[in-house]
Design an enzyme around this catalytic site. Structure first.
Site, mmCIF file in Angstrom:
data_model
loop_
_atom_site.group_PDB
_atom_site.id
_atom_site.type_symbol
_atom_site.label_atom_id
_atom_site.label_comp_id
_atom_site.label_asym_id
_atom_site.label_seq_id
_atom_site.Cartn_x
_atom_site.Cartn_y
_atom_site.Cartn_z
ATOM 1 N N ASP A 109 0.809 -1.217 0.000
ATOM 2 C CA ASP A 109 0.000 0.000 0.000
ATOM 3 C C ASP A 109 0.844 1.269 0.000
ATOM 4 O O ASP A 109 0.329 2.368 -0.186
ATOM 5 C CB ASP A 109 -0.980 0.000 1.169
ATOM 6 C CG ASP A 109 -0.307 -0.181 2.513
ATOM 7 O OD1 ASP A 109 0.819 -0.712 2.563
ATOM 8 O OD2 ASP A 109 -0.919 0.199 3.530
ATOM 9 N N HIS A 130 5.391 -1.228 13.119
ATOM 10 C CA HIS A 130 4.552 -1.946 12.157
ATOM 11 C C HIS A 130 5.413 -2.815 11.245
ATOM 12 O O HIS A 130 5.023 -3.923 10.878
ATOM 13 C CB HIS A 130 3.749 -0.940 11.339
ATOM 14 C CG HIS A 130 3.045 -1.531 10.165
ATOM 15 N ND1 HIS A 130 1.937 -2.341 10.288
ATOM 16 C CD2 HIS A 130 3.304 -1.451 8.833
ATOM 17 C CE1 HIS A 130 1.543 -2.726 9.085
ATOM 18 N NE2 HIS A 130 2.353 -2.212 8.188
#
Length: 257
Positions: free
Chosen positions: A120, A179
């Protein structure tokens, strides 16, 4: 930064397109009316939302585990051209996003800052290269991109890198693992706007989301490093979900407890 961990092709996630309809949101601040514009494509897969005169959030709708998920980045309208923070899920969405913002602002996209090597963020790297757009990243993100089958971004960003695009100042900062191993944040000192990317969760997030490549035990320390470096934050743009303020960082810390 260590370079010994292979990121799986994961996602942080997105929503973007061509300029077809405009909705205007009005708010009153200090007795002054402020117009904020949202521009979307026909299918609703791409939108750009105004934060101020020169800073817009771009959002693309991508698919993750069979679900449609919106993913955020930034569009910076500088005196020398347009700069994006992150591309989109794939080349098709990235191409459409670029065409959308170039039509809106009548300027060329010259540079993109890639915040980590998930789809993404970096999915449109091929389109960026084909168009001669400079794709800035850390060396670790470039290495992980190559391992994941993407073309490599420049790998020119350090732990802290200060950039200037025309009249727009930009700082990139690697706060540590979270993350992903390579996640960075982007700071706009002229506006005190922080792009937290997928390191930072939105207020609507009930959990940490995709943690396939996460370093959960180190994530809190990385958030604390961001809070220590940027003490006066006006707005925080998470990788997914609504824009907020410093509270998004605190909410992320709560999710990590």
């Amino acid at each position: 930064m260590k370079k010994n961990t292979l990121l799986k092709v994961g996602l942080c996630v997105g929503l973007l397109g061509t300029i077809q309809f405009v909705s205007t949101i009005s708010s009153v601040q200090a007795s002054q009316k402020v117009e904020k514009t949202v521009i979307k494509n026909e299918t609703g897969t791409i939108s750009i939302s105004q934060l101020n005169k020169n800073v817009w959030v771009h959002t693309e709708l991508g698919s993750f585990n069979g679900e449609a998920v919106p993913s955020n980045g930034l569009v910076l309208n500088t005196s020398k051209g347009l700069v994006l923070v992150d591309s989109s899920w794939d080349d098709k969405l990235t191409k459409e996003l670029i065409e959308m913002v170039e039509k809106k602002f009548q300027k060329r996209v010259t540079d993109v800052i890639i915040t980590h090597a998930h789809a993404d963020r970096i999915g449109g790297i091929k389109t960026l290269k084909e168009r001669g757009i400079k794709a800035h990243s850390t060396a670790l993100t470039a290495e992980l991109a190559k391992k994941n089958g993407y073309e490599e971004p420049l790998g020119d960003l350090q732990t802290v890198t200060n950039l200037k695009f025309g009249n727009m100042k930009v700082e990139t900062f690697y706060p540590g693992k979270g993350h992903t191993e390579d996640n960075i944040v982007v700071w706009l000192p002229q506006y005190n706007i922080l792009v937290g990317g997928c390191l930072v969760k939105s207020t609507s997030a009930k959990d940490l989301g995709n943690v396939a490549d996460a370093y959960v035990n180190e994530w809190s320390t990385s958030i604390e490093n961001v809070l220590k470096r940027y003490r006066n934050i006006n707005a925080v743009v998470p990788g997914h979900g609504e824009v907020g303020d410093k509270g998004l960082l605190l909410h992320t810390l709560d999710l990590l407890k």
